[in-house]
Design an enzyme around this catalytic site. Structure first.
Site, PDB file in Angstrom:
ATOM      1  N   ASP A   1      65.620  50.426  56.223  1.00 14.39           N
ATOM      2  CA  ASP A   1      65.618  51.653  55.439  1.00 14.39           C
ATOM      3  C   ASP A   1      64.199  52.213  55.490  1.00 14.39           C
ATOM      4  OD1 ASP A   1      66.418  53.700  53.679  1.00 14.39           O
ATOM      5  OD2 ASP A   1      65.782  52.541  51.948  1.00 14.39           O
TER       6      ASP A   1
ATOM      7  N   ASP B   1      64.885  49.661  48.207  1.00  9.21           N
ATOM      8  CA  ASP B   1      64.758  49.840  49.656  1.00  9.21           C
ATOM      9  C   ASP B   1      65.314  48.632  50.408  1.00  9.21           C
ATOM     10  OD1 ASP B   1      63.139  52.387  49.532  1.00  9.21           O
ATOM     11  OD2 ASP B   1      61.848  51.026  48.404  1.00  9.21           O
TER      12      ASP B   1
ATOM     13  N   GLU C   1      68.609  53.794  59.163  1.00  5.27           N
ATOM     14  CA  GLU C   1      69.234  54.941  58.516  1.00  5.27           C
ATOM     15  C   GLU C   1      68.616  56.232  59.031  1.00  5.27           C
ATOM     16  OE1 GLU C   1      70.897  55.179  54.206  1.00  5.27           O
ATOM     17  OE2 GLU C   1      68.790  55.756  54.138  1.00  5.27           O
TER      18      GLU C   1
END
Length: 171
Positions: free
Chosen positions: A11, A143, A71
């Site tokens: 992430d 996160d 992502e």
């Protein structure tokens, strides 16, 4: 695809880049590790990117994943913040690629829909579902929880992606 494979979810973020390592064997998911690579906001952008690079490189070295998933960038109204996030995301794509890993990319809404069941899930819903899917999972930040969700999403979608590539003759 029932053989076990180590998957790294990332992430990306300039201040905090979350990472999560799982093993997928068919539909069974096993938590390996997770954490957060941080950068010092008192340093220059270039130095912060080096910190993210070095931290993710160490994660890849220690945990030896076979594949990675990152992502997609969420574009917001602040163009400067979006650009900085994009640069951090570049590091998140670069590090596993330099290690020879295939890197998949997933939209935030697909990650949420895969893990929670709705594309507009909140952070607490993601954390809760990650804990349900992998009760032994621990994470030190949202996160890291998001990174585990990205790895879970990849575990669920990687087979269909590989099948599409094979059908196109690209695999």
């Amino acid at each position: 695809m029932t053989h076990a494979i180590r998957l790294l979810g990332i992430d990306p973020g300039l201040r905090r880049t979350g990472w999560g390592m799982i093993v997928a064997a068919g539909n069974r998911l096993t938590f390996i590790a997770s954490g957060t690579v941080t950068s010092d906001n008192k340093k220059s952008l270039a130095e912060r990117l080096v910190q993210l690079h070095d931290g993710l490189t160490e994660v890849v070295r220690l945990h030896d994943p076979a594949e990675a998933a990152v992502e997609h960038t969420f574009v917001n109204k602040d163009a400067g913040a979006t650009l900085k996030l994009g640069q951090a995301r570049g590091i998140a794509l670069l590090v596993p690629s330099l290690a020879g890993l295939p890197v998949a990319e997933y939209a935030p809404n697909l990650v949420k829909k895969t893990v929670v069941g709705t594309g507009h899930a909140e952070k607490d819903q993601i954390r809760a579902m990650v804990k349900i899917l992998m009760p032994r999972a621990t994470f030190n930040s949202d996160d890291a929880a998001d990174a585990l969700a990205i790895a879970i999403c990849h575990a669920q979608h990687r087979a269909s992606g590989a099948a599409r590539l094979a059908a196109l003759g690209a695999a």
